[in-house]
Design a protein around this motif. Structure first.
Motif, PDB file in Angstrom:
ATOM      1  N   THR B 292      34.266 -14.939 -17.088  1.00  0.00           N
ATOM      2  CA  THR B 292      32.859 -14.604 -16.835  1.00  0.00           C
ATOM      3  C   THR B 292      31.896 -15.355 -17.759  1.00  0.00           C
ATOM      4  O   THR B 292      30.691 -15.319 -17.547  1.00  0.00           O
ATOM      5  N   LEU B 509      39.441  -5.755 -17.342  1.00  0.00           N
ATOM      6  CA  LEU B 509      38.638  -4.848 -16.520  1.00  0.00           C
ATOM      7  C   LEU B 509      38.493  -5.364 -15.091  1.00  0.00           C
ATOM      8  O   LEU B 509      38.464  -4.588 -14.132  1.00  0.00           O
ATOM      9  N   THR B 547      34.274  -7.507 -14.792  1.00  0.00           N
ATOM     10  CA  THR B 547      34.295  -7.240 -16.249  1.00  0.00           C
ATOM     11  C   THR B 547      33.172  -6.325 -16.761  1.00  0.00           C
ATOM     12  O   THR B 547      33.449  -5.309 -17.399  1.00  0.00           O
ATOM     13  N   LEU B 548      31.908  -6.695 -16.510  1.00  0.00           N
ATOM     14  CA  LEU B 548      30.809  -5.876 -17.034  1.00  0.00           C
ATOM     15  C   LEU B 548      30.010  -5.250 -15.899  1.00  0.00           C
ATOM     16  O   LEU B 548      29.761  -5.908 -14.892  1.00  0.00           O
TER      17      LEU B 548
END
Lengths: 553, 553
Positions: B292, B509, B547-548
């Motif tokens: 990312t 994640l 991820t986020l």
């Protein structure tokens, strides 16, 4: 040749020489020295020597404790006078600021000039600031309040641990407020199943190690400065040291940390987990950032079990190529029990003999290596070590050597290597370089520089963590000289860059090396670092004038 | 009890049982099995079993190679249909874009729908995107050109290594361009003195290991997916695996990397130095960032020497508390030679028996542990292992066990543990959790969840890297069910958070876990991560939806 020696527990000093190498002789050589009679007089003498080794009359010099044991008290030239550096437009500390701090942490605000002196000068006595205030918070919340206030007031802050840094990173350049972690020295928790220690940033490394040893664990790092340095400072500077070869760097062993950012916000990443892949690993940015991105206030660290058996061999090698071949042999034959492989040249030995009155335990050689093994089974370890020693003697890689397995003897042998920095400090002004290079090139730089500088330098010495490809190159002279400095720099950095080395293996960039970062990092990387700094500390109040050149440069 | 057994080189399978524990019996038990007669028929049978173990008729199933060996080819529901997720306003790939790519890397642009299929779906067959274009650059400059172009055109990019990820991080969510590192598979250099390997990101882990073994080194990580996963993907996801206990995480072993940022700029931090403290350690930000923040294009990694002796013990334990006590004993008695401590429950064993036709080599037990030792002296290692085994048998920590030191047998025993993921994939739809917890709580979560889900789940199993406090919790059901998912999540995350664990120990994640990050990370940390993402990839083109959580959430 397949000599087989059963080497049992060594209790004293053991000498041998490959010149007379025969299986029978060797056994005798090992056993002769095992009686305690020969050992005690030596021990006594050494203890005596240890007591009078100090140039300043204090006996605790193995600890790099500037505050308690200053080496010499001549006044050090102000950094702002010696170097071309301009004070940035930070605010000046006012009486109102002092009142705020005093109200926040009664008794934790020091403004007495004499008391401030040792906090304004580095251990090497090469840089000096003139801060008027030292703060000693006890809690993370206090640190947070201080930074929130300073950020608002545009006051610059110099975080300080044990002030044992070697690149001028831990003392103010001008009048930055010194924020010391000295009173943040609590152990928060230790889990003896996982080996995970959580503690405040101001815990002294040696104290942590003592605490852990009682529970059959050790710290994963060990430095000559262990008696003074703080774990928070170790993490902030990504300290390497003597155990890195075995237990790896702090990037692997630090499991979590808590840091206070420039604006006072607290970043709690104090996890105690060996594995955690939930998002970016923010803690890594603070490890090695030298207090420029945030102040580390607590640390969670994975500690190895205390080895059941430790052995130390101190060997003399006829040349550097033999030092290297001994290392390769040693990696193969000692494998998983090898815990340190250090080297020093004979010039280092001369300095510790002359200034600290230490005794060389082996015959004089151009180079010495110190090999430590740590393992779980002493008989196995000693057998491995014995096979190795037989081999290096038989192949003439090693000319002379001595062994120790008893704690006191081990410490005495380690002192020869660990106290070189101290001996150098007694030799004059030190030009200090901490270089990573491919191991086969490591010593060429010393030889080259010795020839280049000739008699303009007092000593040009090389030692370090050979197992990590890390050379400590030191040049001493009677006093600081600009022309000598210019003969060394940027020559050393250019030399290092040519072989893709690092101009700072473990000491960091601090104040002294920040302008040379481009010798080891590309432009894009430096730009990105500057972006991180600007994002996390937009006013630049945290440890200014350190680590990174400012953007305009 | 002080039984003393001289255990020499084990060549075959060795069984024993503490029920009949007597020194004499024990010696006999070890020796009886050392003849090769008993061994070969077993070997033959096992080989045969290995050949017909595959649900899909391919014999290379120990490799997690989706492209070559898909487990089942039923169509997977589109991620965009199964999950509530909105496509962000990225541009769509036009013919002009394709022309640009084709011109940049002739033959490296794939648009055929069938050819694209396996790159659009994850190995677990739980998420699926619908990308129309796959790019296969060969050089860093090509990757740089692609990203520079995509950033300007606002085209989203999904970096992909071996596509072995388990959290939906490696496949597109919508129509992101897939950038595969498959053709970036060159070894750049290997230094056999320092053990430092430099290679392109697309090198397959197993291939690297084979290459290193020929030079007496090994990779510092080992995963079940080794046959397919790329080193670049390993680094981008901070893969853990089986050797972490011994050689530490990639945060310590990765010495340098090269990454291409979203705007196409190349960040060359490909140092080959064990120590380098010149500025912030930027590479750490890319390790574990799951593509990312940048695309990892090359890696420099420190590799350990190949151990001269490897032994494996596969043991049956009557309870989880005995698994834990065996671990503590093992750390103390095996010390520096311990290289893996894995566990699996009997439910896992039933799955590998049922779906892969593997054979349980020991008596049925509620738990099994797999202990690997790696050392430099086989006699020493075997003595340590023998002492340890005697002790755990005498104290009834272990009920039954088998030992192996020969490579083929070692691989067969490892298969029982490594192929659990594969067996689960044959059991139905998998709900997969990868949790870090304090070891004493590790299995409680499995027991708890088994009771909570009752018959709504087909299997609830637990296994993993106990030595690292890492549990792989898996629940299978006939097919995906929203109600079952809701019975598990966020319950599992709340449970984990309660004990300060991590909701993703090593898998990352990706797409599936990003909304749960707050169970393991505080708000301040997530905000900071989002700032980093915004700084490095302002348009958010790199691996979006992963991820986020986005800032607004």
């Amino acid at each position: 040749m397949a000599a087989s020696i059963v080497v049992r527990r060594y209790q004293g000093w053991h000498h041998w020489t490959p010149l007379k190498l025969q299986t029978g002789y060797l056994r005798e050589a090992f056993n002769i020295q095992m009686g305690s009679a020969a050992m005690y007089p030596l021990k006594k003498k050494e203890t005596k020597l240890l007591r009078r080794q100090l140039p300043c009359g204090n006996s605790h010099v193995t600890k790099r404790t500037l505050h308690a044991t200053p080496l010499c008290f001549q006044e050090v030239m102000l950094t702002s006078e010696r170097y071309e550096v301009q004070r940035l437009p930070f605010a000046h500390v006012s009486d109102r600021d002092l009142s705020f701090f005093e109200c926040l942490m009664p008794g934790g605000v020091i403004t007495d000039e004499d008391e401030l002196k040792p906090f304004n000068v580095d251990w090497l006595k090469t840089v000096r600031g003139y801060s008027k205030v030292l703060l000693k918070p006890r809690t993370t919340v206090e640190v947070s309040e201080v930074l929130r206030y300073c950020n608002e007031r545009n006051l610059a802050v110099n975080p300080q641990g044990g002030n044992t840094g070697l690149v001028g990173g831990s003392v103010p350049v001008f009048d930055e407020i010194i924020l010391s972690t000295a009173l943040m020295n609590k152990i928060i928790s230790f889990d003896s199943v996982s080996g995970i220690l959580v503690c405040q940033a101001g815990c002294i490394l040696e104290n942590l190690n003592h605490y852990l040893e009682q529970q059959d664990f050790i710290m994963p790092l060990d430095l000559a400065a262990k008696g003074s340095c703080h774990i928070g400072g170790n993490v902030a500077t990504n300290a390497g040291g003597l155990r890195l070869l075995r237990y790896g760097s702090l990037r692997g062993t630090v499991l979590g940390l808590e840091a206070v950012l420039a604006d006072g916000s607290i970043l709690n990443c104090l996890a105690s987990l060996r594995k955690d892949n939930t998002g970016y690993d923010l803690k890594q940015l603070f490890i090695g950032s030298e207090g420029t991105l945030g102040i580390v206030t607590a640390v969670s660290i994975l500690c190895p079990q205390k080895p059941k058996a430790v052995n130390l061999a101190f060997l003399g090698c006829p040349s550097f190529s033999q030092v290297l071949r001994t290392f390769t042999t040693c990696k193969g034959m000692l494998g998983e029990i090898l815990s340190a492989y250090e080297f020093m040249d004979n010039e280092c030995m001369e300095l510790v003999k002359r200034h600290l009155k230490l005794v060389n335990p082996v015959a004089e050689s151009p180079f010495y290596v110190l090999i430590e093994t740590s393992g779980s089974n002493s008989a196995h370890d000693e057998e491995k070590l014995s096979n190795f020693l037989e081999h290096v003697m038989a192949t003439n890689l090693v000319a002379d050597g001595t062994l120790a397995s008893e704690d006191k003897k081990i410490k005495m042998l380690w002192a020869l290597r660990e106290r070189i920095t101290e001996a150098l400090a007694c030799d004059g002004y030190i030009y200090k370089y901490d270089i990573s290079l491919p191991v086969d090139k490591l010593y060429d730089l010393v030889t080259d520089l010795r020839a280049r500088l000739g008699r303009s330098a007092r000593s040009v010495v090389g030692y370090g963590h050979l197992g990590d490809g890390n050379l400590h190159l030191n040049i001493t002279a009677e006093s600081y000289s600009h022309s000598l400095q210019e003969a060394i720099e940027p020559y050393v950095y250019e030399w290092t860059s040519q072989y893709c080395g690092s101009i700072s293996a473990e000491h960091g960039l601090g104040f002294k090396k920040k302008h040379y970062i481009h010798y080891s990092k590309p432009r894009e990387a430096i730009l990105l670092m500057q972006q991180f700094k600007a994002m996390l500390d937009p006013k630049g109040i945290l440890n200014p004038y350190k680590t990174l050149p400012v953007k305009a440069e």
